[in-house]
Scaffold this motif. Structure first.
Motif, PDB file in Angstrom:
ATOM      1  N   LEU A   1       0.818  -1.213   0.000  1.00  0.00           N
ATOM      2  CA  LEU A   1       0.000   0.000   0.000  1.00  0.00           C
ATOM      3  C   LEU A   1       0.852   1.263   0.000  1.00  0.00           C
ATOM      4  O   LEU A   1       0.314   2.365  -0.050  1.00  0.00           O
ATOM      5  CB  LEU A   1      -0.912   0.026   1.234  1.00  0.00           C
ATOM      6  N   MET A   2       2.194   1.102   0.057  1.00  0.00           N
ATOM      7  CA  MET A   2       3.105   2.233   0.241  1.00  0.00           C
ATOM      8  C   MET A   2       4.065   2.352  -0.939  1.00  0.00           C
ATOM      9  O   MET A   2       5.278   2.195  -0.798  1.00  0.00           O
ATOM     10  CB  MET A   2       3.896   2.039   1.538  1.00  0.00           C
ATOM     11  N   PRO A   3       3.567   2.651  -2.139  1.00  0.00           N
ATOM     12  CA  PRO A   3       4.436   2.676  -3.316  1.00  0.00           C
ATOM     13  C   PRO A   3       5.399   3.860  -3.356  1.00  0.00           C
ATOM     14  O   PRO A   3       6.385   3.835  -4.086  1.00  0.00           O
ATOM     15  CB  PRO A   3       3.446   2.739  -4.482  1.00  0.00           C
ATOM     16  N   VAL A   4       5.109   4.907  -2.592  1.00  0.00           N
ATOM     17  CA  VAL A   4       5.977   6.081  -2.539  1.00  0.00           C
ATOM     18  C   VAL A   4       6.216   6.450  -1.081  1.00  0.00           C
ATOM     19  O   VAL A   4       5.470   6.034  -0.184  1.00  0.00           O
ATOM     20  CB  VAL A   4       5.375   7.292  -3.304  1.00  0.00           C
ATOM     21  N   LEU A   5       7.242   7.250  -0.850  1.00  0.00           N
ATOM     22  CA  LEU A   5       7.628   7.619   0.509  1.00  0.00           C
ATOM     23  C   LEU A   5       6.491   8.290   1.263  1.00  0.00           C
ATOM     24  O   LEU A   5       6.235   7.981   2.441  1.00  0.00           O
ATOM     25  CB  LEU A   5       8.856   8.525   0.463  1.00  0.00           C
ATOM     26  N   ASP A   6       5.778   9.201   0.619  1.00  0.00           N
ATOM     27  CA  ASP A   6       4.695   9.909   1.303  1.00  0.00           C
ATOM     28  C   ASP A   6       3.558   8.969   1.696  1.00  0.00           C
ATOM     29  O   ASP A   6       2.862   9.208   2.691  1.00  0.00           O
ATOM     30  CB  ASP A   6       4.160  11.043   0.425  1.00  0.00           C
TER      31      ASP A   6
END
Length: 302
Positions: A248-253
Motif C-alpha cells: 500500500l506504500m508505493p511512494v515515501l509519502d
C-alpha cells in the motif's frame, strides 16, 4: 574509535510526530520511543520515512538530540540518519550525532548527483576517516535514484569492517544481499531494508536485523522471533500481511501517511500531521485496506 554496540533484530525507523505548528512534538516522540521499547525492541533509528528530507539542519539536529535523550532514558540504542549532499556536510551531522550520544549513524549517498564508484567510495571513506561512530551504509536506491555497486560495498567493508553495517535496498534484493555476503566472507552485518516485505528471504541469506516502520513494531518483533525459532506456521501468517501493508506504500509519502495513521490508531500519536507538501492522497479506500490488514495482524500475532 568509539565502542561498537551490538545492533541486531528489529530496529524500527521512527515516525516524526508534529504539533499544530508542524514542529517536533517531543512529548509524543518520547511516548513513541517508550512504546516501541515496551515491545522488546532495543534500538530505534531515523531515516527517510522520518521526513528528514523535509527538515532543515536545525530541525534534524533537534530530532537527533531528542531521540538520544529519550533512548538513554529507556536504556535503548539509536541510529541517526545523517546523509547530506557533500561529505563535509554529512561529517558535521555525524559529529553532532556522536556528541549527542547516538549509538550509530546511517548514511545514504548524495541524491542530487549520480556519483561514480570511485566517488561513492571516496564520499564514505572521508566520513569514516573523520568520525569514530559505527556507520550503516544505506543503498537507498529507490530514493537516491541509483544503486551502489556491490564491489564498492565490499571495498568499504575491507577498509572499515569493525565499524560498518549495511542496509541494501536495490533490486533484486535477495541476490544482491547474497552477493555482498559472499564478497565479505559472510562477515558483513546486513539489515533488511524494505519495511519487512523481504524479511523472510533476507533472513535466510543471513541478515542481522530489519529496519521497518515504527507502526507495526509488535508484529515485526513476532515475525523476527518466529524466524529465529523456525515457527513457519506463524511466519507465513504474519509475513503475508506485512507484505500486503507495504504494497500500500508505493511512494515515501504513502509510507509516512499510513504509518502515522496506524500510530494514531494505536494511541501513540495524537494527530497525523506531516511536513508539506506531500504527493500522496490517503483516501478512504486505502485507509480501509490498511485497517483491515492491521486488524488481521492483531489477530494472528496474539
Amino acid at each position: 574509535m568509539a565502542d561498537v554496540v551490538e545492533i541486531k533484530g528489529v530496529v524500527p525507523v521512527l515516525s516524526t510526530p508534529l504539533d499544530v505548528n508542524r514542529k517536533l512534538d517531543r512529548v509524543t516522540l518520547r511516548r513513541e520511543i517508550e512504546w516501541i521499547g515496551q515491545q522488546g525492541v532495543h534500538t530505534v533509528a531515523t531515516g527517510m520515512v522520518s521526513e528528514i528530507l523535509k527538515m532543515n539542519l536545525d530541525e534534524r539536529r533537534e530530532l537527533t538530540e531528542a531521540i538520544c535523550t529519550y533512548t538513554r532514558e529507556f536504556t535503548m540504542s539509536s541510529i541517526v540518519s545523517c546523509g547530506q549532499e557533500s561529505a563535509q556536510e554529512t561529517i558535521d551531522l555525524v559529529i553532532h550525532a556522536q556528541e549527542s550520544g547516538a549509538s550509530a549513524v546511517m548514511i545514504n549517498p548524495p541524491i542530487a548527483s549520480k556519483l561514480t564508484d570511485d566517488e561513492i567510495f571516496g564520499y564514505f571513506a572521508a566520513i569514516f576517516e573523520k568520525t569514530t561512530i559505527p556507520i550503516v551504509v544505506q543503498d537507498a536506491s529507490g530514493y537516491v535514484g541509483y544503486s551502489i555497486n556491490v564491489s564498492v560495498l565490499a571495498k568499504l567493508f575491507m577498509a572499515y569492517s569493525e565499524r560498518i553495517f549495511f542496509k541494501p535496498e536495490a533490486v533484486p534484493i535477495g541476490q544482491r544481499l547474497s552477493t555482498l555476503r559472499d564478497a565479505t566472507g559472510g562477515k558483513a552485518r546486513i539489515f533488511e531494508g524494505t519495511g519487512g516485505a523481504h524479511l523472510v528471504d533476507s533472513f535466510a541469506r543471513g541478515v542481522v536485523g530489519t529496519m521497518p516502520g515504527a507502526d507495526l513494531s509488535w508484529a515485526m518483533v513476532k515475525l523476527w522471533d518466529s524466524l529465529v525459532i523456525g515457527d513457519w506456521k506463524r511466519v507465513n501468517l504474519i509475513n503475508g500481511a506485512i507484505a500486503n501493508m507495504v504494497n500500500l506504500m508505493p511512494v515515501l509519502d504513502a509510507y509516512i501517511a499510513i504509518e502515522k495513521h496506524l500510530l494514531q490508531k494505536q494511541g501513540v500519536f495524537i494527530n497525523t500531521f506531516k511536513f508539506e507538501p506531500t504527493n500522496f492522497t490517503f483516501d478512504s479506500e486505502t485507509q480501509a485496506e490498511a485497517d483491515r490488514i492491521f486488524a488481521y495482524l492483531q489477530e494472528v500475532v496474539r
